[in-house]
Design a protein around this motif. Structure first.
Motif, PDB file in Angstrom:
ATOM      1  N   GLU A   1       0.908  -1.225  -0.043  1.00  0.00           N
ATOM      2  CA  GLU A   1      -0.050   0.081   0.156  1.00  0.00           C
ATOM      3  C   GLU A   1       0.870   1.426  -0.013  1.00  0.00           C
ATOM      4  O   GLU A   1       1.969   1.228   0.759  1.00  0.00           O
ATOM      5  CB  GLU A   1      -0.807  -0.045   1.191  1.00  0.00           C
ATOM      6  CG  GLU A   1      -2.017  -0.792   1.312  1.00  0.00           C
ATOM      7  CD  GLU A   1      -1.530  -2.181   2.332  1.00  0.00           C
ATOM      8  OE1 GLU A   1      -0.324  -2.045   2.990  1.00  0.00           O
ATOM      9  OE2 GLU A   1      -2.260  -3.066   2.472  1.00  0.00           O
ATOM     10  N   VAL A   2       0.572   2.110  -0.796  1.00  0.00           N
ATOM     11  CA  VAL A   2       1.312   3.528  -0.910  1.00  0.00           C
ATOM     12  C   VAL A   2       0.315   4.513  -0.716  1.00  0.00           C
ATOM     13  O   VAL A   2      -0.651   4.594  -1.400  1.00  0.00           O
ATOM     14  CB  VAL A   2       2.107   3.566  -2.186  1.00  0.00           C
ATOM     15  CG1 VAL A   2       1.368   3.395  -3.129  1.00  0.00           C
ATOM     16  CG2 VAL A   2       3.133   4.880  -2.124  1.00  0.00           C
ATOM     17  N   ARG A   3       0.680   5.706  -0.370  1.00  0.00           N
ATOM     18  CA  ARG A   3      -0.154   6.883  -0.206  1.00  0.00           C
ATOM     19  C   ARG A   3      -0.404   7.459  -1.310  1.00  0.00           C
ATOM     20  O   ARG A   3       0.447   7.354  -2.138  1.00  0.00           O
ATOM     21  CB  ARG A   3       0.411   8.005   0.681  1.00  0.00           C
ATOM     22  CG  ARG A   3       0.823   7.676   2.144  1.00  0.00           C
ATOM     23  CD  ARG A   3       1.422   8.827   3.006  1.00  0.00           C
ATOM     24  NE  ARG A   3       0.882  10.220   2.929  1.00  0.00           N
ATOM     25  CZ  ARG A   3       0.180  10.792   3.733  1.00  0.00           C
ATOM     26  NH1 ARG A   3      -0.055  10.248   4.869  1.00  0.00           N
ATOM     27  NH2 ARG A   3      -0.227  11.830   3.413  1.00  0.00           N
ATOM     28  N   GLU A   4      -1.693   7.688  -1.640  1.00  0.00           N
ATOM     29  CA  GLU A   4      -2.000   8.334  -2.899  1.00  0.00           C
ATOM     30  C   GLU A   4      -1.284   9.574  -3.472  1.00  0.00           C
ATOM     31  O   GLU A   4      -0.967   9.739  -4.785  1.00  0.00           O
ATOM     32  CB  GLU A   4      -3.446   8.646  -2.995  1.00  0.00           C
ATOM     33  CG  GLU A   4      -3.975   8.883  -4.446  1.00  0.00           C
ATOM     34  CD  GLU A   4      -5.490   8.836  -4.507  1.00  0.00           C
ATOM     35  OE1 GLU A   4      -6.041   8.335  -5.436  1.00  0.00           O
ATOM     36  OE2 GLU A   4      -6.215   9.464  -3.631  1.00  0.00           O
ATOM     37  N   ASP A   5      -0.916  10.325  -2.555  1.00  0.00           N
ATOM     38  CA  ASP A   5      -0.140  11.614  -2.514  1.00  0.00           C
ATOM     39  C   ASP A   5       1.496  11.347  -2.694  1.00  0.00           C
ATOM     40  O   ASP A   5       2.211  12.329  -2.896  1.00  0.00           O
ATOM     41  CB  ASP A   5      -0.587  12.507  -1.664  1.00  0.00           C
ATOM     42  CG  ASP A   5      -0.142  12.365  -0.259  1.00  0.00           C
ATOM     43  OD1 ASP A   5       0.207  11.210  -0.006  1.00  0.00           O
ATOM     44  OD2 ASP A   5      -0.700  12.979   0.880  1.00  0.00           O
ATOM     45  N   ALA A   6       1.853  10.150  -2.737  1.00  0.00           N
ATOM     46  CA  ALA A   6       3.302   9.675  -2.636  1.00  0.00           C
ATOM     47  C   ALA A   6       3.603   9.467  -4.016  1.00  0.00           C
ATOM     48  O   ALA A   6       4.168   8.368  -4.365  1.00  0.00           O
ATOM     49  CB  ALA A   6       3.820   8.778  -1.709  1.00  0.00           C
ATOM     50  N   VAL A   7       3.733  10.498  -4.904  1.00  0.00           N
ATOM     51  CA  VAL A   7       3.885  10.500  -6.153  1.00  0.00           C
ATOM     52  C   VAL A   7       5.329   9.771  -6.709  1.00  0.00           C
ATOM     53  O   VAL A   7       5.297   8.771  -7.671  1.00  0.00           O
ATOM     54  CB  VAL A   7       3.604  11.782  -7.057  1.00  0.00           C
ATOM     55  CG1 VAL A   7       3.879  11.572  -8.556  1.00  0.00           C
ATOM     56  CG2 VAL A   7       2.095  11.975  -6.940  1.00  0.00           C
ATOM     57  N   PRO A   8       6.525  10.128  -6.064  1.00  0.00           N
ATOM     58  CA  PRO A   8       7.735   9.608  -6.522  1.00  0.00           C
ATOM     59  C   PRO A   8       7.788   8.132  -5.931  1.00  0.00           C
ATOM     60  O   PRO A   8       8.279   7.417  -6.776  1.00  0.00           O
ATOM     61  CB  PRO A   8       8.708  10.188  -5.630  1.00  0.00           C
ATOM     62  CG  PRO A   8       8.022  11.735  -5.549  1.00  0.00           C
ATOM     63  CD  PRO A   8       6.504  11.237  -5.274  1.00  0.00           C
ATOM     64  N   ALA A   9       7.031   7.856  -5.111  1.00  0.00           N
ATOM     65  CA  ALA A   9       7.096   6.396  -4.402  1.00  0.00           C
ATOM     66  C   ALA A   9       6.138   5.562  -5.501  1.00  0.00           C
ATOM     67  O   ALA A   9       6.784   4.363  -5.788  1.00  0.00           O
ATOM     68  CB  ALA A   9       6.711   6.094  -2.985  1.00  0.00           C
ATOM     69  N   ARG A  10       5.129   6.002  -5.982  1.00  0.00           N
ATOM     70  CA  ARG A  10       4.465   5.165  -6.971  1.00  0.00           C
ATOM     71  C   ARG A  10       5.223   5.147  -8.139  1.00  0.00           C
ATOM     72  O   ARG A  10       4.735   4.019  -8.764  1.00  0.00           O
ATOM     73  CB  ARG A  10       2.973   6.007  -6.861  1.00  0.00           C
ATOM     74  CG  ARG A  10       2.256   6.032  -5.807  1.00  0.00           C
ATOM     75  CD  ARG A  10       0.725   6.511  -5.764  1.00  0.00           C
ATOM     76  NE  ARG A  10       0.095   6.475  -7.016  1.00  0.00           N
ATOM     77  CZ  ARG A  10      -0.652   7.084  -7.605  1.00  0.00           C
ATOM     78  NH1 ARG A  10      -0.994   8.284  -6.962  1.00  0.00           N
ATOM     79  NH2 ARG A  10      -1.475   6.867  -8.718  1.00  0.00           N
ATOM     80  N   ARG A  11       5.652   5.832  -8.567  1.00  0.00           N
ATOM     81  CA  ARG A  11       6.422   5.980  -9.917  1.00  0.00           C
ATOM     82  C   ARG A  11       7.403   4.897  -9.814  1.00  0.00           C
ATOM     83  O   ARG A  11       7.742   4.129 -10.585  1.00  0.00           O
ATOM     84  CB  ARG A  11       6.893   7.398 -10.248  1.00  0.00           C
ATOM     85  CG  ARG A  11       5.973   8.386 -10.743  1.00  0.00           C
ATOM     86  CD  ARG A  11       6.734   9.519 -11.388  1.00  0.00           C
ATOM     87  NE  ARG A  11       5.626  10.464 -11.679  1.00  0.00           N
ATOM     88  CZ  ARG A  11       5.797  11.644 -11.389  1.00  0.00           C
ATOM     89  NH1 ARG A  11       6.844  12.249 -10.893  1.00  0.00           N
ATOM     90  NH2 ARG A  11       4.811  12.585 -11.778  1.00  0.00           N
ATOM     91  N   LEU A  12       8.020   4.886  -8.738  1.00  0.00           N
ATOM     92  CA  LEU A  12       9.295   3.833  -8.294  1.00  0.00           C
ATOM     93  C   LEU A  12       8.439   2.334  -8.551  1.00  0.00           C
ATOM     94  O   LEU A  12       9.007   1.639  -9.163  1.00  0.00           O
ATOM     95  CB  LEU A  12       9.828   4.059  -7.074  1.00  0.00           C
ATOM     96  CG  LEU A  12      10.671   2.909  -6.606  1.00  0.00           C
ATOM     97  CD1 LEU A  12      11.971   2.517  -7.514  1.00  0.00           C
ATOM     98  CD2 LEU A  12      11.385   3.117  -5.248  1.00  0.00           C
ATOM     99  N   TYR A  13       7.581   2.247  -7.735  1.00  0.00           N
ATOM    100  CA  TYR A  13       6.891   1.147  -7.712  1.00  0.00           C
ATOM    101  C   TYR A  13       6.340   0.423  -8.998  1.00  0.00           C
ATOM    102  O   TYR A  13       6.599  -0.611  -9.646  1.00  0.00           O
ATOM    103  CB  TYR A  13       5.662   0.819  -6.820  1.00  0.00           C
ATOM    104  CG  TYR A  13       5.787   1.319  -5.270  1.00  0.00           C
ATOM    105  CD1 TYR A  13       7.327   1.105  -4.810  1.00  0.00           C
ATOM    106  CD2 TYR A  13       5.321   1.850  -4.503  1.00  0.00           C
ATOM    107  CE1 TYR A  13       7.635   1.258  -3.705  1.00  0.00           C
ATOM    108  CE2 TYR A  13       5.655   2.494  -3.285  1.00  0.00           C
ATOM    109  CZ  TYR A  13       6.779   2.023  -2.755  1.00  0.00           C
ATOM    110  OH  TYR A  13       7.208   2.225  -1.295  1.00  0.00           O
TER     111      TYR A  13
END
Length: 142
Positions: free
Chosen positions: A99-111
């Motif tokens: 699960e990742v915070r919706e507002d954690a855009v850099p983390a989401r891009r990494l995943y």
């Protein structure tokens, strides 16, 4: 991660995640729980990142990932995630969830760059009412 890392990991976790930070007792418990594995990334003896994994049969979950703001964007998170993926595969998992915070855009891009796909969302999942994005990786496809 070893017992002597816990204080520094807790400090970093609080800096990064504030209201959602883990209590020291949770890290201690995780270090002694079967099926759990934790890593730290160090630079000059200082913890710069941490990550945890839970594996149960074919399913694995990213328990936590945190990278010191001072070194974000320098590959620490990618290295930690690669370690988790390799460890999950090595323990026989075929699926890795997070699960990742919706507002954690850099983390989401990494995943996403590592092959994770979005499964859905959990509204209000985090303490500050931010939505969690549920993601999954087919470990066999890597």
């Amino acid at each position: 991660m070893r017992w002597w890392h816990v204080d520094e990991v807790v400090r970093l976790d609080r800096e990064l995640f504030a209201a959602d930070a883990w209590a020291p007792e949770l890290f201690w418990a995780e270090l002694t729980t079967a099926g759990r594995s934790y890593w730290v990334a160090e630079d000059a003896g200082r913890v710069r990142g941490f990550a945890g994994l839970a594996v149960s049969g074919p399913d694995a979950d990213v328990q936590t990932v945190g990278v010191d703001a001072a070194v974000q964007g320098r590959g620490v998170g990618r290295s930690l995630m690669s370690t988790l993926i390799d460890a999950a595969a090595g323990q026989g998992a075929t699926r890795l969830m997070l699960e990742v915070r919706e507002d954690a855009v850099p983390a989401r891009r990494l995943y996403e760059s590592l092959g994770f796909t979005v499964l859905g969302r959990r509204r209000g999942y985090y303490a500050d009412d931010v939505t969690a994005v549920l993601m999954r990786l087919d470990v066999r496809a890597r």
